[in-house]
Design an enzyme around this catalytic site. Sequence first.
Site, PDB file in Angstrom:
ATOM      1  N   HIS B 519       0.820  -1.217   0.000  1.00  6.31           N
ATOM      2  CA  HIS B 519       0.000   0.000   0.000  1.00  6.31           C
ATOM      3  C   HIS B 519       0.853   1.266   0.000  1.00  6.31           C
ATOM      4  O   HIS B 519       0.847   2.012   0.973  1.00  6.31           O
ATOM      5  CB  HIS B 519      -0.931   0.000   1.218  1.00  6.31           C
ATOM      6  CG  HIS B 519      -1.640  -1.306   1.431  1.00  6.31           C
ATOM      7  ND1 HIS B 519      -2.168  -1.694   2.629  1.00  6.31           N
ATOM      8  CD2 HIS B 519      -1.906  -2.318   0.573  1.00  6.31           C
ATOM      9  CE1 HIS B 519      -2.731  -2.896   2.512  1.00  6.31           C
ATOM     10  NE2 HIS B 519      -2.577  -3.296   1.274  1.00  6.31           N
ATOM     11  N   LEU B 520       1.590   1.492  -1.082  1.00  6.29           N
ATOM     12  CA  LEU B 520       2.305   2.762  -1.213  1.00  6.29           C
ATOM     13  C   LEU B 520       1.363   3.760  -1.884  1.00  6.29           C
ATOM     14  O   LEU B 520       0.670   3.427  -2.837  1.00  6.29           O
ATOM     15  CB  LEU B 520       3.568   2.578  -2.035  1.00  6.29           C
ATOM     16  CG  LEU B 520       4.633   1.709  -1.356  1.00  6.29           C
ATOM     17  CD1 LEU B 520       5.817   1.512  -2.286  1.00  6.29           C
ATOM     18  CD2 LEU B 520       5.103   2.317  -0.048  1.00  6.29           C
TER      19      LEU B 520
END
Lengths: 408, 592
Positions: B519-520
Site C-alpha cells: 500500500h504505497l
Amino acid sequence: MLGASLTVLVVAGSGRSLANDPQEFSQIERGRYLAVASDCASCHTVPESKKPFAGGRPIETPFGNIVAPNITPDPETGIGVWTADAFDNALRKGRGRTGSHLYPAMPYNAYTKMSRRDVDDIFAYLKTVEPVRNKVESNTLPFPFNIRAAMGVWNALYFKEGEFKPNPEKSPEWNRGAFLVEGPGHCGACHTPKSFLGGDKTSQHLQGSQLQGWFAPNITNDPNGGLAKWSTDDLVVYLSSGHNRITAATGPMAEEVELSSSKMQEGDLHAIATYLQSVGGKAEAAKPIAATDPAMVAGDAIYRDQCSACHGLDGKGVPKLFPSLVDSGVSGPSDPTTAVRIILRGARSIGTKREPTAPGMPSYGTQLDDAQVAAVATYIRNAWGRSGPAVPPSTVKDVRADTAMRPD
Amino acid sequence: MTKRLPKKDVVIIGLGWTGSIMAHELTDEGLDVVAIERGPWRDAPTDFPPTYMQDELRYRVRHELFLRPDQLTFSFRNKIGQTALPIRSWGAFMPPNGVGGGGVHWNAETWRFLPSDFVLKTHLTQRYGASFLPEDMTIQDWGVTYDELETHYDAFEYLCGTSGTAGNLKGQIQEGGNPFEGPRSRPYPTPAQKQPWGYQLFAKAARELGYKPFPQPSGNLSQAYTNTLGLQMGPCTYCGHCEWFGCANYSKASPQTTLLPALVRKSNFTARDNSEVVRINTDRSGKHATGVTFVDTSGEEWEQPADLVILSAYSLFNVQLLLHSGIGQPYDPEKNTGVIGRNFTHQTISSVNGFFDHTKYNFNPFVASGSIGMCVDEFNGDNFDHGPHGFVGGGYVGHVQTGARPIESTLVPPGTPKWGAAWKKAVKENYLSTVKPGTGVHGSFYAYRDVYLDLDPTYKDRFDRPLMRMTIDLHDNEVKQNKFLTDKFAEIIKAMGAKAVAPSYRTAPYDMTTYQTTHLNGGAIMGTDPTTSAVNKYLQHWDVSNLFVLGASAFPQNAGYNPTGTVAALAFWAASAIRNRYLKNTGPLIHV
C-alpha cells in the site's frame, strides 16, 4: 412463432422455391438463420480466420481428415457459379457439382430432412457473404477411402433421402424440435454411435458416440448418462449460453454453442429440448462398485484432495461455474473418454454473451498417473448413489496417448 | 524510429483494477479503448491453476507474480541528505506486473475509509486544534467526500461480490458489523465468510474487553455469486494461498474474475500486453496529452495517439511516469513547491504472535482465506479521543491470519533456540497452536514534508532514464500510534488465552527489507488546490485536462485500512465524471 415455423414447413412441402429476388430480405434472413441452425460455419470457417465460409478447415474422421470446401460465392474457388439445383443436390443428396459423391462428413444424411425452400434460402444467404478466393483440396483421405465412388455403397447402406415429415400426433413444437435435431442441427452426426463404416447405428440413436478424442454424451432421456435429470429449461439455458446448473460446454460442443445454438431463437431451443426429452434411451443400469473397492478408496481420497474444492464433496459443483458431477452425463456411466480426457488435459468452457465467464478446469495429467486417474474416474461415476462400470487404467493410457497430439 | 499506430479515443496505461474498471466504463460509453500493460496477459484458469498455484517457494519466496527489479526498480533512502541506493530485491512492498496488476495477488480485504478520513485536515484541526498536529505533517482533505463516493464503493462491492456484515445501513447501526463505518446504502452482496475457531476466539476475547468485533470485509466469497456483469464466482475454499498468489477457484475478486471476461468480448476494447509505456506525450503547450509512447519486448518503440489518457498503473509507476514525462511540477521539499512526488506515504503495520498450550488449542491455522479474520475498529482514524495520547491516526486491529504456509509458519515462542532438536520440537508443538496475524495492526501513515518521491541523481534504468527515488522514514507520530495499537492488540491476544505473546512494534528507521504491505500511496495526490495537489477531485490532472491519474497515488495520506476499496471507488467516481461531464464538455472540470 412456433406455429409460423411449422406452417412454413408444410408450405415448403411443395418443393418449389418461392422467391427468386436476389435481394429478397426475408429469404436471405431465413437462409442465414438456417445456416446458423445447420452450424455451417463450424466446418467451413477456419476459427479466428475472419474469413467466414472460406473453407480450409480439416475435419477429422475415423478414416482421415477431410478439408471443408470454400462455400463463399467466389466463382473459381467457391460456389459462385453453382446453380440452386447443384446446391440442393449437395445438401440433400450428397452429390458434388459434377455429380460425384460427397463424403458424409458433410451431413447430407441429416440435411436431406430440409425442404427445397430451406436449401434455396441457405443458398440465397451464402450468395450474400463476402467472396473469398481460397482454393481448397477437399479429399485428403488415404486409399481406399479416397475413392468417392465407394460412397455409393455407403449411401445404399446408411443414407435415407427424404424430407422431414411432421408427425400429426405430436405437437407443433415437438415437430419443430424433431426437424431441427434430425435435420439442420444434425445432432446425430456427433451423438449417434457409428458402425465400422462410419454409418449411424440407428438402434442407438443419439445415445452417445466418440469423435475427435471426445465422447459426445447420450442426449436421449436415458436416466443413466442421458438427460433424464435435465428440465426443458436446463437444456434451453445450456444451448443458449453453454452453461447451466449441471454442466458446461467444452470441446466440439463449445464450438457448436458459440456458432450455432447460442444464436438460435429461444423458441427453437425449447422445441429441441421438447423433442430430445421424448427420445427414449437404453436405460441399462450398471451394478454399483462397492465403496471398499481399492479403486474407490483411492478415488475418494484423490477426489477430496484435488476435485472437491470446486466440485464440492457432494459433487454438485456451482451452477454455471463448476459442473455438477452428480448430474452431468460426462461423468456418468457411459463411455468415459471425455471424463478421462478432461481430468488429464483440463478443459475450457465457452464464454457467451449470456455467460461470459468461460471457466476452465486445470490439467491433472502430470500430477496423476493412469491408475490414479482411473480411480478418480471410477469414483465419480459410483459416488453419490450412482453406478457405472469401473474405468480401467488401460483406458486412461489410451486416452492419454490419443489426446497427446491433439489440440485442446 | 518510432512507429505510429492509428489513433484511439482512449489509451489506458496499466490493466489492473483501475484500468479494467475504466476500460469497462468507457467502452460502455462507446469509446474505442486500448489498454497497454507492461507485463504478460494473465487468465485465471490457465495461469493460476490449483494444480500448482499453492507453491509458497515459487510465489511467495521467489516473487513469481511481481516485477523483476532488474527490469525496473527504485532507489531508496530514509532521509534527505543520505545517498539513495537501488532496491535489488523487493522487501517492504511488491510492485505488481501483468494483467490484473495487484488485483491478482491481493488478499481481497475490501474496506471503505471512514467519512472523516476524507476531510482529515479539517476534522483534526477542528477537534484538536492546529497545534496538535506535528509541524511538518502535510495532511490534506481529499476534495471528495465519503457521501460522494458511497455509490462507487457500492458499485465495486457488487462487482466483487464482497462478503461482509454491514455495520451501518443508512445511518442505522447494525449488530455484528463495524459500528464505526460510514453509512452504506445496502448490505454487502454476500454474507461474511465463516470464521474458523481461532478467529471466533479472538472475537470473544475482544467482546469481553468491551470492543465490537466484526468479520473483515472479504473479496474471497462466502458463497457463489453472479456479479453485476453476469460473471460467475465460486465460494472460497479456505486454501490459505491468497496473498502472493492468483486464485483459480473463481472465488477471489480480481479483474480476471469480475471484469476481463466481459471486457474482452467488447469489439471496442483492445489490450496490448508485454508493452511498457515509457512516456506520456504532450503537445507543444504541455497542456494537452497526445497519447503515449511504449516499448515492446523486442525493444521496438511505438506511439499510440489518443484523445484521452488514463494513467492507471501502480501508484509508484504513476508518479514515475509523470516525472519522466515532465507533466506537473516536481515537488521540492526544501522550497515546499511543486506537486509530483508530494505526500508519499505507506502503512504502519505491526503484529503480535500468540503462543498457546498445544495440548488445549488447535487452530488448524492453514484453514484460511486472504481476508479471513475478526477485526475491531475502536482504534482507527479518529474513532477515539487522541487528546491524551499525543498522536493522530490509527488503524484497525484484527486476527487476520491468511494461512500457515510451511516456509513462513515455523514460529516458536520467545526464548526457543534458533536451530537444532529443541527448535524442531518447538516448531512441531506450536504450528497448530500459534496465532500469527498477518497484518494484526493496520495503522495509518500520514504525510510529511520530507517523505516524497523524486528522480535519482545517480542511478538510471535500462532506457537511460533516472530511477525514481523514495525518501521515506517513520515519524514519531506513527511510532507512537503503532506502540499504542500494538499494545491494545496484544491485550486481546493475551485475553484469548495465550501463554506467551510476542509483539513486534514498527519502529524507525523505515525498513525497506521486510514486508509491510504493497500500500504505497501519494505522489500525485488529489485535492482542491493546484499548488499542493496534482489532480483535482475527479482525478483529472490540473494542467493536462485530458489526463486522469487513477489509483492510490491520489491519496493525500493513508488511512488505517487496506486501500483497494477506496482505489476502486475513486476509479468508478472518475469514470462517472468522465462519462457524465468531461465527454460532454472536454477541458478542466474544475476551474480555480
